[in-house]
Structure formats: C-alpha cells, structure tokens
Design an enzyme around this catalytic site. Structure first.
Site, PDB file in Angstrom:
ATOM      1  N   GLU A   1      -2.239   3.172  15.845  1.00 27.62           N
ATOM      2  CA  GLU A   1      -2.663   2.856  17.217  1.00 27.62           C
ATOM      3  C   GLU A   1      -2.130   1.511  17.710  1.00 27.62           C
ATOM      4  OE1 GLU A   1      -4.299   2.438  14.532  1.00 27.62           O
ATOM      5  OE2 GLU A   1      -5.506   0.605  14.663  1.00 27.62           O
TER       6      GLU A   1
ATOM      7  N   HIS B   1      -1.842   1.613  10.595  1.00 26.05           N
ATOM      8  CA  HIS B   1      -2.507   1.591  11.901  1.00 26.05           C
ATOM      9  C   HIS B   1      -1.596   2.188  12.967  1.00 26.05           C
ATOM     10  CE1 HIS B   1      -6.139  -1.060  11.402  1.00 26.05           C
ATOM     11  NE2 HIS B   1      -5.537  -1.272  10.249  1.00 26.05           N
TER      12      HIS B   1
ATOM     13  N   CYS C   1      -6.377   4.003   7.784  1.00 24.96           N
ATOM     14  CA  CYS C   1      -6.651   2.822   6.959  1.00 24.96           C
ATOM     15  C   CYS C   1      -8.077   2.862   6.400  1.00 24.96           C
ATOM     16  CB  CYS C   1      -6.329   1.563   7.761  1.00 24.96           C
ATOM     17  SG  CYS C   1      -5.949   0.173   6.699  1.00 24.96           S
TER      18      CYS C   1
ATOM     19  N   GLY D   1     -10.392  -0.953   9.837  1.00 27.07           N
ATOM     20  CA  GLY D   1     -11.360  -2.036   9.930  1.00 27.07           C
ATOM     21  C   GLY D   1     -11.700  -2.430   8.511  1.00 27.07           C
ATOM     22  N   GLU D   2     -12.964  -2.354   8.188  1.00 26.20           N
ATOM     23  CA  GLU D   2     -13.394  -2.680   6.821  1.00 26.20           C
ATOM     24  C   GLU D   2     -14.336  -1.561   6.372  1.00 26.20           C
ATOM     25  OE1 GLU D   2     -12.390  -5.190   4.826  1.00 26.20           O
ATOM     26  OE2 GLU D   2     -13.645  -4.219   3.335  1.00 26.20           O
ATOM     27  N   SER D   3     -13.896  -0.804   5.359  1.00 30.10           N
ATOM     28  CA  SER D   3     -14.640   0.413   5.008  1.00 30.10           C
ATOM     29  C   SER D   3     -16.072   0.115   4.558  1.00 30.10           C
ATOM     30  CB  SER D   3     -13.890   1.216   3.949  1.00 30.10           C
ATOM     31  OG  SER D   3     -13.584   0.432   2.827  1.00 30.10           O
TER      32      SER D   3
ATOM     33  N   ARG E   1      -7.921   0.791  -2.680  1.00 27.55           N
ATOM     34  CA  ARG E   1      -8.016  -0.172  -1.573  1.00 27.55           C
ATOM     35  C   ARG E   1      -7.077  -1.351  -1.798  1.00 27.55           C
ATOM     36  NH1 ARG E   1     -13.859  -2.172  -0.861  1.00 27.55           N
ATOM     37  NH2 ARG E   1     -13.065  -2.860   1.164  1.00 27.55           N
TER      38      ARG E   1
ATOM     39  N   ILE F   1      -2.132  -3.159   7.283  1.00 24.70           N
ATOM     40  CA  ILE F   1      -2.969  -4.364   7.199  1.00 24.70           C
ATOM     41  C   ILE F   1      -3.981  -4.193   6.065  1.00 24.70           C
ATOM     42  CG2 ILE F   1      -4.554  -5.904   8.437  1.00 24.70           C
ATOM     43  CD1 ILE F   1      -3.379  -4.651  11.077  1.00 24.70           C
ATOM     44  N   ARG F   2      -3.834  -4.976   5.028  1.00 24.64           N
ATOM     45  CA  ARG F   2      -4.705  -4.822   3.842  1.00 24.64           C
ATOM     46  C   ARG F   2      -4.930  -3.336   3.548  1.00 24.64           C
ATOM     47  NH1 ARG F   2      -7.129  -8.827   1.664  1.00 24.64           N
ATOM     48  NH2 ARG F   2      -9.058  -7.756   1.199  1.00 24.64           N
TER      49      ARG F   2
HETATM   50  N1  GLN Z   1      -8.938  -3.301   3.412  1.00 25.49           N
HETATM   51  C1  GLN Z   1      -9.776  -2.486   4.264  1.00 25.49           C
HETATM   52  C2  GLN Z   1     -10.779  -1.687   3.434  1.00 25.49           C
HETATM   53  O1  GLN Z   1     -10.692  -1.658   2.258  1.00 25.49           O
HETATM   54  C3  GLN Z   1      -8.941  -1.547   5.100  1.00 25.49           C
HETATM   55  C4  GLN Z   1      -8.057  -2.349   6.009  1.00 25.49           C
HETATM   56  C5  GLN Z   1      -7.786  -1.732   7.335  1.00 25.49           C
HETATM   57  O2  GLN Z   1      -8.429  -0.782   7.763  1.00 25.49           O
HETATM   58  N2  GLN Z   1      -6.843  -2.316   8.029  1.00 25.49           N
HETATM   59  O3  GLN Z   1     -11.635  -1.080   3.990  1.00 25.49           O
END
Ligand code: GLN
Length: 195
Positions: free
Chosen positions: A171, A169, A78, A46-48, A105, A133-134
């Site tokens: 999952e 990911h 991630c 997700g987004e940390s 990151r 993903i990112r």
């Molecule tokens: N870019 C996100 C972060 O820095 C991580 C991306 C992800 O969990 N797919 O938290």
C-alpha cells in the site's frame, strides 16, 4: 465490492487509498458489526502483538474466524500475514491461524529495519517495487499454498485458497497491482457464493 481494512492499528489509510484506486469501496473497520457488510478484508502491517491485543480487547477474534470460515478472502500484509499464519517461529500459539504457512518475524537480518526490492510476482507481473519494514518471511508453506513471489530465495508472497499473505507493504507505493489481484480473488469468491 466492499473491501474492509482492519483499522485497529497500522497502515490503514494507505490500503483504503489503494482499494479505491482499484475501483472497489474501501472501508475502515473498527467495529465487529462492520464485518457483515464486507466481501473481503485486508489486515494491514503494523505490529502483530499490538494488533493482537486490540483484536482481543475489541472482541474481534471469533468474528474474524467466522469471517474466514464463510470462505471470505483475507489479505494479510506484513504484521497481517503474521496474524493469518498457522505457525509462528518461536511461538506456541498462532493468532488467527488460518493460512497454512510458518512465518518468522523480523527475519531479514541486517536488512531488518527496512529496504526495497523489485519483485517478480506470479499472475501479477514484473518490477513490483516492494517496501519491507521489519518484515517477516514465510519459512514453510503447506501443500495447498501457491508461492507467488520470492526475494533472495525467501518466500515473501503466497496464496492459500481464500488467503493471501505478503511480507511487504504493497500500500505504500502507487503500484496497485497486488491490491487489484486481491480484489479479483474477492470477486471470484463472491461469484462462487452467489452461484
Ligand atoms: N515486525 C512486525 C511484527 O512482527 C511487522 C512489521 C510490519 O508490519 N511492518 O508484527
């Protein structure tokens, strides 16, 4: 075996599906009290920074550290890996700070947004289709850390005792081998505490 998925933000349902497909109970964790019923926990992608805000808002930080100090396994995928790491490049403080790795990151340059790669994973097998993903990657791993997979010479999956962390990911595909590997770690840890 009860495996929780921290359900504050991110790819939660998909992990539950993968856990159930691997023969364990998958539980979406939204309240601190739920940690008590768990044998292991997945912190999703997700987004940390967002996840950290919600962890603080709902009072999860100390209970998560307590969960870790009891020797219970945690799998960070991630953003979840970033939450586990002891060091984050460019930041003074970690989040949970329990896994002896340094992560960077959004560190895949031009491939930053998303890509897929076939990985060879130690103890798990070949041809694991991984979705990034990112994604972060592990730039440094401590002595007790076992590197389980690399992509383009970068560490993308590692284990430090009860902690497992990956850049991608697992999952998002139907390949449940890595989830099953984590569940085997949980089983091992549970047998140890019962012995
Ligand atoms: N870019 C996100 C972060 O820095 C991580 C991306 C992800 O969990 N797919 O938290």
């Amino acid at each position: 075996m009860n495996i929780g998925v921290l359900g504050l933000q991110g790819a939660v349902r998909e992990h539950v599906r993968s856990i159930e497909a691997s023969g364990a109970n998958g539980i979406v964790v939204k309240r601190v009290e739920q940690l008590e019923e768990l044998d292991g926990l997945i912190m999703p992608g997700g987004e940390s920074t967002t996840m950290r805000r919600l962890i603080d808002l709902y009072g999860f930080m100390e209970p998560l550290r307590q969960f870790a100090s009891e020797g219970k396994p945690i799998f960070g995928t991630c953003a979840g890996l970033i939450l586990l790491a002891k060091h984050i490049v460019g930041y003074d403080e970690p989040h949970l700070g329990v896994m002896d790795v340094t992560v960077e990151r959004n560190s895949f340059g031009r491939q930053k947004e998303s890509f897929e790669a076939d990985l060879s994973i130690a103890h798990v097998g070949e041809g694991f289709n991984a979705v990034f993903i990112r994604a972060p990657h592990i730039v440094e791993a401590g002595e007790e850390v076992e590197v389980l997979a690399k992509h383009n010479n970068r560490i993308v999956l590692a284990r430090h005792g009860q902690f497992l962390g990956c850049s991608f990911h697992p999952e998002l595909t139907a390949d449940n081998r890595l989830t099953a590997f984590f569940i085997s770690m949980v089983k091992e840890a549970k047998e140890k505490t019962l012995a």
